[in-house]
Design a protein around this motif. Structure first.
Motif, PDB file in Angstrom:
ATOM      1  N   LEU A 198       0.826  -1.212   0.000  1.00 46.88           N
ATOM      2  CA  LEU A 198       0.000   0.000   0.000  1.00 46.88           C
ATOM      3  C   LEU A 198       0.857   1.256   0.000  1.00 46.88           C
ATOM      4  CD1 LEU A 198      -2.856  -1.045   2.442  1.00 46.88           C
ATOM      5  CD2 LEU A 198      -3.034  -0.652  -0.031  1.00 46.88           C
ATOM      6  N   ASN A 199       2.043   1.168   0.586  1.00 52.22           N
ATOM      7  CA  ASN A 199       2.956   2.301   0.572  1.00 52.22           C
ATOM      8  C   ASN A 199       3.448   2.576  -0.849  1.00 52.22           C
ATOM      9  OD1 ASN A 199       4.349   4.365   1.991  1.00 52.22           O
ATOM     10  ND2 ASN A 199       6.231   3.184   1.779  1.00 52.22           N
ATOM     11  N   GLU A 200       3.637   1.518  -1.631  1.00 55.40           N
ATOM     12  CA  GLU A 200       4.060   1.682  -3.018  1.00 55.40           C
ATOM     13  C   GLU A 200       2.926   2.239  -3.869  1.00 55.40           C
ATOM     14  OE1 GLU A 200       5.786  -1.891  -4.689  1.00 55.40           O
ATOM     15  OE2 GLU A 200       6.785  -2.297  -2.781  1.00 55.40           O
ATOM     16  N   ASP A 201       1.694   1.774  -3.608  1.00 51.09           N
ATOM     17  CA  ASP A 201       0.535   2.209  -4.382  1.00 51.09           C
ATOM     18  C   ASP A 201      -0.699   2.140  -3.480  1.00 51.09           C
ATOM     19  OD1 ASP A 201      -1.557   2.689  -6.117  1.00 51.09           O
ATOM     20  OD2 ASP A 201      -1.147   0.994  -7.427  1.00 51.09           O
ATOM     21  N   GLY A 202      -1.074   3.273  -2.927  1.00 51.84           N
ATOM     22  CA  GLY A 202      -2.204   3.336  -2.013  1.00 51.84           C
ATOM     23  C   GLY A 202      -3.535   2.977  -2.656  1.00 51.84           C
ATOM     24  N   ARG A 203      -3.565   2.926  -3.985  1.00 54.36           N
ATOM     25  CA  ARG A 203      -4.798   2.576  -4.693  1.00 54.36           C
ATOM     26  C   ARG A 203      -4.829   1.110  -5.117  1.00 54.36           C
ATOM     27  NH1 ARG A 203      -5.901   6.933  -9.202  1.00 54.36           N
ATOM     28  NH2 ARG A 203      -7.677   5.552  -9.437  1.00 54.36           N
ATOM     29  N   MET A 204      -3.822   0.348  -4.706  1.00 58.02           N
ATOM     30  CA  MET A 204      -3.773  -1.065  -5.073  1.00 58.02           C
ATOM     31  C   MET A 204      -5.001  -1.791  -4.530  1.00 58.02           C
ATOM     32  SD  MET A 204      -0.744  -3.880  -4.387  1.00 58.02           S
ATOM     33  CE  MET A 204       0.438  -3.025  -5.401  1.00 58.02           C
ATOM     34  N   SER A 205      -5.640  -2.550  -5.371  1.00 57.30           N
ATOM     35  CA  SER A 205      -6.859  -3.257  -4.957  1.00 57.30           C
ATOM     36  C   SER A 205      -6.519  -4.397  -3.998  1.00 57.30           C
ATOM     37  CB  SER A 205      -7.596  -3.808  -6.175  1.00 57.30           C
ATOM     38  OG  SER A 205      -6.884  -4.901  -6.724  1.00 57.30           O
ATOM     39  N   TYR A 206      -7.502  -4.717  -3.164  1.00 57.38           N
ATOM     40  CA  TYR A 206      -7.336  -5.843  -2.255  1.00 57.38           C
ATOM     41  C   TYR A 206      -7.111  -7.131  -3.043  1.00 57.38           C
ATOM     42  CZ  TYR A 206      -8.999  -2.908   1.624  1.00 57.38           C
ATOM     43  OH  TYR A 206      -9.148  -1.936   2.584  1.00 57.38           O
ATOM     44  N   ARG A 207      -7.759  -7.246  -4.202  1.00 58.19           N
ATOM     45  CA  ARG A 207      -7.595  -8.435  -5.042  1.00 58.19           C
ATOM     46  C   ARG A 207      -6.134  -8.572  -5.505  1.00 58.19           C
ATOM     47  NH1 ARG A 207     -11.093 -11.464  -6.587  1.00 58.19           N
ATOM     48  NH2 ARG A 207     -12.861 -10.050  -6.624  1.00 58.19           N
ATOM     49  N   LYS A 208      -5.534  -7.453  -5.931  1.00 54.95           N
ATOM     50  CA  LYS A 208      -4.135  -7.505  -6.382  1.00 54.95           C
ATOM     51  C   LYS A 208      -3.202  -7.831  -5.208  1.00 54.95           C
ATOM     52  CE  LYS A 208      -0.682  -5.231  -9.137  1.00 54.95           C
ATOM     53  NZ  LYS A 208      -0.285  -4.103  -9.948  1.00 54.95           N
ATOM     54  N   ILE A 209      -3.473  -7.251  -4.053  1.00 54.07           N
ATOM     55  CA  ILE A 209      -2.661  -7.547  -2.863  1.00 54.07           C
ATOM     56  C   ILE A 209      -2.788  -9.031  -2.525  1.00 54.07           C
ATOM     57  CG2 ILE A 209      -2.420  -7.154  -0.377  1.00 54.07           C
ATOM     58  CD1 ILE A 209      -3.355  -4.244  -0.929  1.00 54.07           C
ATOM     59  N   SER A 210      -4.013  -9.563  -2.598  1.00 54.43           N
ATOM     60  CA  SER A 210      -4.216 -10.979  -2.258  1.00 54.43           C
ATOM     61  C   SER A 210      -3.438 -11.882  -3.208  1.00 54.43           C
ATOM     62  CB  SER A 210      -5.709 -11.330  -2.259  1.00 54.43           C
ATOM     63  OG  SER A 210      -6.223 -11.422  -3.570  1.00 54.43           O
ATOM     64  N   ARG A 211      -3.402 -11.509  -4.497  1.00 51.33           N
ATOM     65  CA  ARG A 211      -2.628 -12.307  -5.465  1.00 51.33           C
ATOM     66  C   ARG A 211      -1.130 -12.217  -5.180  1.00 51.33           C
ATOM     67  NH1 ARG A 211      -4.802  -9.661 -10.239  1.00 51.33           N
ATOM     68  NH2 ARG A 211      -7.010  -9.858  -9.839  1.00 51.33           N
TER      69      ARG A 211
ATOM     70  N   ASP B 146      -0.560 -14.189  -1.970  1.00 54.32           N
ATOM     71  CA  ASP B 146      -1.160 -15.527  -1.967  1.00 54.32           C
ATOM     72  C   ASP B 146      -2.014 -15.748  -0.713  1.00 54.32           C
ATOM     73  OD1 ASP B 146      -1.744 -17.957  -3.170  1.00 54.32           O
ATOM     74  OD2 ASP B 146      -0.104 -18.994  -2.124  1.00 54.32           O
ATOM     75  N   ILE B 147      -2.876 -14.768  -0.447  1.00 55.86           N
ATOM     76  CA  ILE B 147      -3.841 -14.872   0.646  1.00 55.86           C
ATOM     77  C   ILE B 147      -5.202 -14.443   0.097  1.00 55.86           C
ATOM     78  CG2 ILE B 147      -2.181 -14.521   2.515  1.00 55.86           C
ATOM     79  CD1 ILE B 147      -2.989 -11.598   2.638  1.00 55.86           C
ATOM     80  N   SER B 148      -6.268 -14.691   0.846  1.00 49.40           N
ATOM     81  CA  SER B 148      -7.605 -14.368   0.352  1.00 49.40           C
ATOM     82  C   SER B 148      -7.872 -12.863   0.407  1.00 49.40           C
ATOM     83  CB  SER B 148      -8.667 -15.105   1.163  1.00 49.40           C
ATOM     84  OG  SER B 148      -8.815 -14.494   2.424  1.00 49.40           O
ATOM     85  N   VAL B 149      -8.793 -12.408  -0.437  1.00 46.74           N
ATOM     86  CA  VAL B 149      -9.208 -11.006  -0.459  1.00 46.74           C
ATOM     87  C   VAL B 149      -9.803 -10.627   0.900  1.00 46.74           C
ATOM     88  CG1 VAL B 149     -10.765  -9.330  -1.532  1.00 46.74           C
ATOM     89  CG2 VAL B 149      -9.603 -11.016  -2.952  1.00 46.74           C
ATOM     90  N   GLY B 150     -10.570 -11.542   1.495  1.00 46.78           N
ATOM     91  CA  GLY B 150     -11.158 -11.303   2.813  1.00 46.78           C
ATOM     92  C   GLY B 150     -10.096 -11.067   3.879  1.00 46.78           C
ATOM     93  N   THR B 151      -9.015 -11.830   3.795  1.00 48.16           N
ATOM     94  CA  THR B 151      -7.912 -11.658   4.749  1.00 48.16           C
ATOM     95  C   THR B 151      -7.296 -10.271   4.591  1.00 48.16           C
ATOM     96  OG1 THR B 151      -7.438 -14.027   4.813  1.00 48.16           O
ATOM     97  CG2 THR B 151      -5.656 -12.549   5.484  1.00 48.16           C
ATOM     98  N   VAL B 152      -7.083  -9.861   3.342  1.00 53.14           N
ATOM     99  CA  VAL B 152      -6.521  -8.525   3.089  1.00 53.14           C
ATOM    100  C   VAL B 152      -7.457  -7.462   3.665  1.00 53.14           C
ATOM    101  CG1 VAL B 152      -5.845  -6.838   1.331  1.00 53.14           C
ATOM    102  CG2 VAL B 152      -5.249  -9.256   1.037  1.00 53.14           C
ATOM    103  N   HIS B 153      -8.735  -7.586   3.372  1.00 51.54           N
ATOM    104  CA  HIS B 153      -9.724  -6.620   3.860  1.00 51.54           C
ATOM    105  C   HIS B 153      -9.703  -6.540   5.380  1.00 51.54           C
ATOM    106  CE1 HIS B 153     -13.733  -5.379   5.265  1.00 51.54           C
ATOM    107  NE2 HIS B 153     -13.650  -4.521   4.264  1.00 51.54           N
ATOM    108  N   ASN B 154      -9.738  -7.691   6.041  1.00 49.84           N
ATOM    109  CA  ASN B 154      -9.744  -7.719   7.506  1.00 49.84           C
ATOM    110  C   ASN B 154      -8.464  -7.129   8.084  1.00 49.84           C
ATOM    111  OD1 ASN B 154     -12.279  -8.904   7.509  1.00 49.84           O
ATOM    112  ND2 ASN B 154     -11.477 -10.990   7.679  1.00 49.84           N
TER     113      ASN B 154
END
Length: 159
Positions: A23-36, A39-47
Motif C-alpha cells: 500500500l505504501n508503493e501504491d495506495g490505490r492497489m486493490s485488495y484483489r491484487k494484494i491478495s494475489r 497468496d492470501i484471500s481477499v477477505g484476509t486482506v480486507h480484515n
C-alpha cells in the motif's frame, strides 16, 4: 514488528508488514491484487487493512502531491521561536496555512520548525514577514532547500 501508538504497542506480523509495504508503493492497489501478490484471500486482506486502520497503524490514504508540477518549486525550512506557553495555539493557527506541509515541535534554540513550499522568493518573503508580525512569534530562522536528495512523504521504509 511493534508499532507504538499513544503508549500502546501494536503488534503486526509479516503479512501486515507486506500489506503495508504494498500500500505504501501504491495506495490505490486493490485488495484483489494484494491478495494475489501475497497468496492470501481477499477477505484476509480486507480484515487486515481494517484492523490496521482501527488500531491507527494506517491513519489514512492520501495522494502524494508533486508540488513542483503545480508551480511550488521553492521549499523552505523555517525555525520559529514562540513566546512561552503559546506554542500550541500558534501551531494550531499556522499548521493550516496553505503553504505549510509540516510542523514539528523541536528541542533547542527554536520551538518549532515548519516545512513549507512556495512558488517563488516573493511568496516566502511575504510568509516570513507575516510570521514576524504575529505577536506570539519572537524570532524566525529560514533556510531554503537547494536540492532535494530524498523526499518521500509516504511511510518510511522501516518495515
Amino acid at each position: 514488528m511493534e508499532i507504538k501508538e499513544d503508549q500502546e504497542l501494536i503488534k503486526i506480523d509479516q503479512v501486515d508488514e507486506k500489506i503495508i509495504s504494498l500500500l505504501n508503493e501504491d495506495g490505490r492497489m486493490s485488495y484483489r491484487k494484494i491478495s494475489r501478490e501475497l497468496d492470501i484471500s481477499v477477505g484476509t486482506v480486507h480484515n487486515r487493512v481494517e484492523k490496521l486502520m482501527k488500531t491507527g497503524v494506517i491513519k489514512k490514504f492520501a495522494p502524494i502531491i508533486d508540488h513542483s508540477r503545480l508551480g511550488y518549486k521553492l521549499t523552505a525550512i523555517i525555525g520559529v521561536r514562540v513566546k512561552g506557553g503559546l506554542l500550541k495555539n500558534w501551531e494550531n493557527r499556522t499548521a493550516y496555512h496553505k503553504n505549510v506541509l509540516a510542523v514539528y515541535d523541536v528541542t533547542g534554540e527554536y520551538d518549532a520548525f515548519l516545512i513549507a513550499k512556495f512558488k517563488d522568493t516573493n511568496g516566502l518573503d511575504e510568509f516570513v514577514k507575516g510570521l514576524l508580525k504575529e505577536p506570539d512569534v519572537q524570532r524566525t530562522y529560514t533556510q531554503t532547500v537547494l536540492n532535494v536528495v530524498k523526499e518521500d512523504l509516504g511511510s518510511p521504509k522501516m518495515l
